[in-house]
Write a protein that holds these residues in place. Structure first.
Motif, PDB file in Angstrom:
ATOM      1  N   LEU A 141      -8.012   2.415   1.652  1.00 41.72           N
ATOM      2  CA  LEU A 141      -7.908   1.506   0.303  1.00 41.72           C
ATOM      3  C   LEU A 141      -8.564   2.322  -0.737  1.00 41.72           C
ATOM      4  O   LEU A 141      -7.886   2.271  -1.830  1.00 41.72           O
ATOM      5  N   LEU A 142      -9.411   3.055  -0.569  1.00 37.22           N
ATOM      6  CA  LEU A 142      -9.976   3.916  -1.756  1.00 37.22           C
ATOM      7  C   LEU A 142      -8.999   5.065  -2.086  1.00 37.22           C
ATOM      8  O   LEU A 142      -8.885   5.174  -3.513  1.00 37.22           O
ATOM      9  N   VAL A 143      -8.552   5.753  -1.282  1.00 33.53           N
ATOM     10  CA  VAL A 143      -7.257   6.755  -1.647  1.00 33.53           C
ATOM     11  C   VAL A 143      -6.166   5.898  -2.242  1.00 33.53           C
ATOM     12  O   VAL A 143      -5.723   6.693  -3.339  1.00 33.53           O
ATOM     13  N   ALA A 144      -5.800   4.729  -1.972  1.00 32.91           N
ATOM     14  CA  ALA A 144      -4.655   4.091  -2.661  1.00 32.91           C
ATOM     15  C   ALA A 144      -5.038   3.816  -4.034  1.00 32.91           C
ATOM     16  O   ALA A 144      -4.248   4.146  -5.113  1.00 32.91           O
ATOM     17  N   PHE A 190       4.111   5.669  -5.360  1.00 37.01           N
ATOM     18  CA  PHE A 190       4.361   4.485  -4.693  1.00 37.01           C
ATOM     19  C   PHE A 190       4.659   4.546  -3.360  1.00 37.01           C
ATOM     20  O   PHE A 190       4.019   3.622  -2.706  1.00 37.01           O
ATOM     21  N   THR A 191       5.105   5.522  -2.827  1.00 37.85           N
ATOM     22  CA  THR A 191       5.381   5.788  -1.248  1.00 37.85           C
ATOM     23  C   THR A 191       3.928   6.032  -0.720  1.00 37.85           C
ATOM     24  O   THR A 191       3.563   5.521   0.224  1.00 37.85           O
ATOM     25  N   ALA A 192       2.940   6.588  -1.336  1.00 41.43           N
ATOM     26  CA  ALA A 192       1.791   7.009  -0.621  1.00 41.43           C
ATOM     27  C   ALA A 192       0.849   6.075  -0.686  1.00 41.43           C
ATOM     28  O   ALA A 192       0.144   5.429   0.379  1.00 41.43           O
ATOM     29  N   ILE A 193       1.094   4.838  -1.634  1.00 39.79           N
ATOM     30  CA  ILE A 193       0.198   3.651  -1.957  1.00 39.79           C
ATOM     31  C   ILE A 193       0.859   2.745  -0.671  1.00 39.79           C
ATOM     32  O   ILE A 193      -0.178   2.038  -0.327  1.00 39.79           O
ATOM     33  N   THR A 194       1.992   2.452  -0.750  1.00 42.39           N
ATOM     34  CA  THR A 194       2.480   1.709   0.212  1.00 42.39           C
ATOM     35  C   THR A 194       2.083   2.123   1.650  1.00 42.39           C
ATOM     36  O   THR A 194       1.799   1.547   2.459  1.00 42.39           O
ATOM     37  N   ILE A 195       2.298   3.443   1.997  1.00 48.15           N
ATOM     38  CA  ILE A 195       1.727   3.837   3.262  1.00 48.15           C
ATOM     39  C   ILE A 195       0.412   3.479   3.603  1.00 48.15           C
ATOM     40  O   ILE A 195      -0.019   3.210   4.404  1.00 48.15           O
ATOM     41  N   LEU A 196      -0.184   3.893   2.508  1.00 49.62           N
ATOM     42  CA  LEU A 196      -1.697   3.753   2.875  1.00 49.62           C
ATOM     43  C   LEU A 196      -1.870   2.007   2.811  1.00 49.62           C
ATOM     44  O   LEU A 196      -2.916   1.724   3.595  1.00 49.62           O
ATOM     45  N   LEU A 197      -1.505   1.216   2.136  1.00 51.49           N
ATOM     46  CA  LEU A 197      -1.587  -0.021   2.224  1.00 51.49           C
ATOM     47  C   LEU A 197      -1.338  -0.603   3.602  1.00 51.49           C
ATOM     48  O   LEU A 197      -1.660  -1.592   4.140  1.00 51.49           O
ATOM     49  N   VAL A 198      -0.081  -0.056   4.245  1.00 51.53           N
ATOM     50  CA  VAL A 198       0.261  -0.458   5.542  1.00 51.53           C
ATOM     51  C   VAL A 198      -0.936  -0.132   6.692  1.00 51.53           C
ATOM     52  O   VAL A 198      -1.175  -0.698   7.249  1.00 51.53           O
TER      53      VAL A 198
END
Length: 146
Positions: A16-19, A130-138
């Motif tokens: 969550l922090l990284v996102a 957006f790809t990184a944030i999506t993966i991190l949120l999953v």
């Protein structure tokens, strides 16, 4: 009196922090490019900003209160932003013909001014963020319900 921390929340906090850091750096970069460098955003950039800027705020709040359920609200924003960034990247790369380009006035969505440092395409950077944030949120979702 000791407070027992929820192990599920602790496992979800790192991604969550990284996102949030990615969303924050993307937001600050977009503002720098637009306001300091004076590069006006195209129509598709505006739409991507509309989905990235709120992510920087809601993910910050989620980090502050350790809310691992934020994926329910943030993931739709990230996925829609990803779809716009994908379309923009395909348009920039010439895969989608310019005849269906949404930019009728203002800066071109596929012009040479869409590069930063002369070689890094802004649409591709947005897609990566957006790809990184999506993966991190999953990952946050999986860790919060596991």
């Amino acid at each position: 009196m000791t407070v027992n921390a929820d192990p599920q929340k602790e496992r979800a906090w790192g991604p969550l922090l990284v996102a949030w850091l990615i969303a924050l750096s993307s937001t600050l970069s977009a503002l720098f490019i637009g306001e300091i460098m004076g590069q006006a955003p195209c129509v598709l950039c505006w739409f991507q900003r509309a989905f990235m800027f709120p992510l920087a705020i809601i993910l910050a709040v989620a980090c502050f209160v350790s809310d691992s359920t934020i994926w329910r609200y943030a993931l739709p924003l990230a996925v829609i932003g990803w779809l716009i960034a994908l379309y923009h990247s395909l348009l920039y790369g010439g895969i989608i013909p310019e005849s269906i380009e949404p930019c009728s006035a203002g800066p071109s969505c596929s012009g040479s001014n869409m590069d930063i440092f002369g070689w890094v395409p802004l649409p591709v950077l947005s897609l990566a963020a957006f790809t990184a944030i999506t993966i991190l949120l999953v990952i946050v979702r999986r860790r919060s319900i596991a």
